[in-house]
Design a protein around this motif. Structure first.
Motif, short mmCIF file in Angstrom:
data_model
loop_
_atom_site.label_atom_id
_atom_site.label_comp_id
_atom_site.label_asym_id
_atom_site.label_seq_id
_atom_site.Cartn_x
_atom_site.Cartn_y
_atom_site.Cartn_z
N GLN A 193 0.90 -1.22 -0.17
CA GLN A 193 -0.07 -0.06 0.03
C GLN A 193 0.90 1.25 -0.01
OE1 GLN A 193 -2.81 0.36 3.46
NE2 GLN A 193 -4.06 1.58 1.82
N LEU A 194 2.05 1.26 0.63
CA LEU A 194 2.92 2.31 0.95
C LEU A 194 3.44 2.77 -0.71
CD1 LEU A 194 5.54 3.09 3.64
CD2 LEU A 194 6.16 3.49 1.18
N LEU A 195 3.90 1.55 -1.27
CA LEU A 195 4.51 1.94 -2.49
C LEU A 195 3.58 2.20 -3.54
CD1 LEU A 195 6.89 -1.25 -2.48
CD2 LEU A 195 7.66 1.05 -2.38
N PHE A 196 2.24 1.55 -3.43
CA PHE A 196 1.33 2.01 -4.36
C PHE A 196 0.82 3.34 -4.22
CE2 PHE A 196 -3.39 2.64 -4.61
CZ PHE A 196 -3.49 2.62 -5.86
N ILE A 197 0.49 3.91 -3.12
CA ILE A 197 0.24 5.33 -2.76
C ILE A 197 1.45 6.30 -3.21
CG2 ILE A 197 -0.21 7.40 -1.30
CD1 ILE A 197 -1.47 5.03 0.66
N TYR A 198 2.56 6.05 -3.32
CA TYR A 198 3.72 6.86 -3.68
C TYR A 198 3.73 6.86 -5.13
CZ TYR A 198 8.29 8.60 -4.53
OH TYR A 198 9.37 9.28 -5.15
N TYR A 199 3.94 5.59 -5.72
CA TYR A 199 4.22 5.48 -7.28
C TYR A 199 2.93 5.94 -7.88
CZ TYR A 199 8.73 3.52 -6.47
OH TYR A 199 9.82 3.25 -6.22
N ALA A 200 1.64 5.69 -7.45
CA ALA A 200 0.53 6.16 -8.22
C ALA A 200 0.49 7.75 -8.31
CB ALA A 200 -0.81 5.51 -7.55
N SER A 201 0.69 8.29 -7.20
CA SER A 201 0.76 9.65 -6.82
C SER A 201 1.61 10.42 -7.80
CB SER A 201 0.69 10.21 -5.47
OG SER A 201 -0.27 9.59 -4.88
N TRP A 202 2.83 9.81 -7.67
CA TRP A 202 4.16 10.20 -8.64
C TRP A 202 3.68 10.27 -10.11
CZ3 TRP A 202 7.24 8.63 -12.52
CH2 TRP A 202 8.52 9.32 -12.81
N LEU A 203 3.23 9.00 -10.49
CA LEU A 203 2.62 8.87 -11.93
C LEU A 203 1.70 9.90 -12.29
CD1 LEU A 203 3.12 7.17 -14.58
CD2 LEU A 203 0.97 5.93 -13.63
N GLN A 235 1.22 13.02 -11.09
CA GLN A 235 1.60 14.34 -11.08
C GLN A 235 2.73 14.34 -12.28
OE1 GLN A 235 0.95 17.02 -9.38
NE2 GLN A 235 -0.52 15.72 -8.21
N SER A 236 3.40 13.38 -12.46
CA SER A 236 4.23 13.41 -13.76
C SER A 236 3.37 13.63 -14.84
CB SER A 236 4.91 12.22 -13.83
OG SER A 236 5.81 11.86 -12.83
N VAL A 237 2.47 12.80 -15.23
CA VAL A 237 1.46 13.05 -16.46
C VAL A 237 0.65 14.27 -16.53
CG1 VAL A 237 -0.79 12.36 -17.25
CG2 VAL A 237 0.99 10.52 -16.56
N ALA A 254 -4.82 14.56 -12.04
CA ALA A 254 -4.00 13.75 -11.39
C ALA A 254 -4.32 13.05 -10.37
CB ALA A 254 -2.97 14.91 -10.48
N ASP A 255 -5.63 13.12 -9.97
CA ASP A 255 -6.59 12.20 -8.97
C ASP A 255 -6.96 10.96 -9.93
OD1 ASP A 255 -6.29 13.93 -6.91
OD2 ASP A 255 -8.27 14.89 -7.45
N ILE A 256 -7.07 10.90 -11.21
CA ILE A 256 -7.44 9.88 -11.77
C ILE A 256 -6.41 8.55 -11.58
CG2 ILE A 256 -7.37 8.91 -14.17
CD1 ILE A 256 -8.60 11.28 -15.09
N PHE A 257 -5.19 9.14 -11.43
CA PHE A 257 -4.01 8.14 -11.29
C PHE A 257 -3.84 7.82 -9.78
CE2 PHE A 257 -3.33 10.08 -15.18
CZ PHE A 257 -3.18 8.93 -15.99
N GLY A 258 -3.96 8.68 -9.04
CA GLY A 258 -3.64 8.79 -7.45
C GLY A 258 -4.55 8.20 -6.68
N GLU A 259 -5.81 8.29 -7.11
CA GLU A 259 -7.17 8.05 -6.14
C GLU A 259 -8.15 7.19 -7.05
OE1 GLU A 259 -8.74 11.20 -3.95
OE2 GLU A 259 -6.61 12.06 -3.66
N GLY A 260 -8.03 7.26 -8.54
CA GLY A 260 -9.26 6.77 -9.18
C GLY A 260 -8.78 5.41 -10.01
#
Length: 589
Positions: free
Chosen positions: A83-93, A95-97, A137-143
């Protein structure tokens, strides 16, 4: 409602959005692995607990019981790490997009014709470039990933439940279609509601931006109460848009929670009677594991609906952003000639132009400006004077005719090289919230502070700048509010001069300054127009008497051309009439 808006989920739009993930494939893959880990490790814990109860606790076999507990602890740790890795990398992705799309959007807007900005709200464009981007950004981080994670977790949990106890699983599965239908209806109405919300957010941003910018006008004309009431009305519509989404949530989630609780009760009731029967098919471990599995099955379903809200908001925002990106409002920049210097000969040949179709502003005008000449353009407001400047810089493209500089059509030149050789001083000076130095150079690294100081000394305004706190590093704040209108005009004059242009244009440059600043500008004008083609647009005819040529315009047509002296000699001349009216007014004052 358009066909595209009827869709609960626009797959073509989503596919287009996914194209921006390509540069970050590795991060995308890591996120997917984390999602799989979340689903698998989470579903394994209830199964291990069932085994521990049925194999060890029910048989009072304490030997090896701690092994099961250790496995559960290990699964929990793995789930937390995933979950930790998922939250970080999904949010990073995400914001990068968003960074890539935002940069592309801003670059695209920089090339728009002035016509686009004439017809578009600044507040709406700000919403597209800022607020809508965060929703994407929320599409990738939370959606997106959360929905995938929840669906995968539900499938894995359903598989474990069917494997452990099919009879109890069937009780759970009977209620699932009801929840799925409710979720689909909920998603449909939430998409419509979120489109309304995004529209009202844009309206709100646009209204606030315009009123804050024009606050002086509102206060001068005591319109505070009126604008306050209008703001309340817009805010009320914004509130109603959000309350609609709250209303849909308040209906859906209690229904989903009720169905989950009802399912839990039925499982315990049926499983409990079966567990205490003579030939039980349900073990205590089955019941305990199902009390863990049911929330794991229903909670993701609720979360899918919630995350789908986030996804819908992001998709609506993406649709609005892509509409701007798809807008073709760019000036044709297919010219290949790099203009490094102009001699300064300008010719307009039968030029026609209209901002609005069938409402011509310029009606087939033709004139010549020789190299090194100072030419003045005069006429009443709306005569088309400033339009000539806009067309020469190719802020707009002409409808017909030709505009040439040094016998070369300006369309054959690259836009950057054309505009780099033309400097314009406008009546309405725009300064950024930055230092005087940066406002002059516009962060052009080829122009040094020494260049700016020397240029200021050459045109006689160095002392004025040096007298300010921090001199050239004085921050003028937003729109240059820390300076007077005359001081802002002097800064814009220096900004034009320091680029060493081949052609200089002064568009009503002295119409709103005090007499002291006007004298400074007039002295500077004499200095920088020497040997350089210059076009001066002015209402105040006293400022252009020394021009080599005066072009007189009326209603989009050239009515007279000549020197100040020759034009005054024309009986009943248009220019003569303008001149006499101005001086009669001056004498009356």
């Amino acid at each position: 409602m358009a066909e595209k808006e009827k869709k609960i989920f626009d797959t073509s739009l989503f596919a287009r959005l996914l194209q921006y993930i390509k540069p970050y494939r590795s991060v995308f893959v890591i996120s997917l692995f984390c999602v799989v880990g979340l689903a698998l490790f989470g579903a394994l814990r209830p199964y291990i607990l069932k085994e521990a109860i049925d194999v060890k606790i029910a048989n009072k076999a304490y030997d090896g019981f701690m092994v099961y507990m250790g496995i559960m602890l290990g699964l929990l740790i793995l789930e937390v790490v995933s979950q930790l890795l998922f939250i970080y990398y999904a949010s990073w992705l995400g914001q990068s997009v968003v960074k890539d799309i935002r940069v592309k959007l801003f670059r695209h807007m920089l090339k728009f014709k002035m016509t686009y900005f004439d017809k578009s709200s600044v507040g709406v464009l700000i919403t597209r470039a800022v607020t809508d981007m965060e929703r994407i950004a929320d599409i990738f981080g939370e959606g997106l990933f959360m929905i995938f994670s929840d669906i995968l977790k539900m499938l894995v949990v359903a598989g474990f439940m069917a494997f452990i106890n099919l009879k109890l699983s069937l009780i759970v599965f009977v209620t699932m279609p009801i929840v799925l239908v409710a979720t689909k209806i909920f998603q449909k109405y939430m998409k419509i509601a979120f489109e309304d919300v995004r529209t009202e957010v844009s309206n709100l941003n646009s209204f606030v931006q315009e009123r804050v910018t024009g606050m002086k006008i509102l206060q001068l004309f005591t319109r505070e109460d009126t604008e306050y009431k209008r703001f309340k009305a817009i805010n009320e519509r914004h509130k109603k848009g959000w309350l609609k989404t709250v209303w849909y949530n308040s209906i859906f989630f209690p229904i989903a929670e009720f169905l989950a609780s009802l399912t839990m009760a039925m499982v315990i009731l049926v499983g409990g009677f079966d567990a205490i029967s003579a030939l039980p098919e349900t073990s205590l471990g089955d019941l305990i594991s199902f009390t863990m599995f049911i929330p794991m099955l229903f909670r993701p379903l609720n979360q899918i609906a919630n995350k789908f809200n986030t996804l819908q908001m992001g998709m609506v925002a993406a649709d609005r952003v892509f509409k701007v990106l798809d807008t073709t409002s760019n000036i044709d920049d297919s010219g290949t000639i790099e203009a490094t210097h102009f001699n300064g000969t300008i010719s307009f040949n039968d030029v026609r132009f209209a901002y609005v179709k069938d409402e011509e502003v310029l009606k087939g005008i033709s004139f010549e400006v020789n190299a090194g000449e100072t030419v003045a353009i005069v006429g009443a407001t709306g005569a088309g004077k400033s339009t000539i400047i806009n067309l020469l810089n190719r802020f707009y493209d002409i409808n017909s005719g030709t505009i040439k500089i040094d016998d070369t059509d300006i369309k054959a030149m690259t836009l950057t090289s054309l505009r780099s050789q033309i400097a314009v001083v406008l009546q309405d000076v725009f300064l950024f919230a930055d230092t005087i130095l940066n406002n002059i150079t516009l962060n052009n690294e080829s122009i040094t502070e020494e260049d700016v100081v020397n240029a200021a000394k050459a045109i006689g305004i160095h002392d004025f700048i040096a007298s300010l706190p921090k001199g050239y590093h004085y921050n003028v704040k937003e729109r240059g509010v820390m300076l007077s209108s005359g001081q802002r005009q002097l800064i814009s004059f220096l900004r034009a001069y320091v680029t060493n242009p081949s052609i200089l244009i002064l568009d009503e440059a002295t119409s709103s300054v005090d007499s002291y600043s006007e004298q400074l500008i007039q002295d500077a004008t004499d200095k920088i127009t020497e040997g350089r083609t210059s076009i001066v647009i002015a209402h105040r005819l006293a400022t252009i008497q020394q021009a080599d040529k005066i072009i007189v315009m009326d209603a989009g047509e050239i009515v007279e051309i000549g020197t100040h002296k020759s034009l005054l000699e024309k009986e009943q001349g248009y220019y003569k009439n303008l001149y006499e009216v101005q001086f009669l007014k001056a004498e009356a004052v």
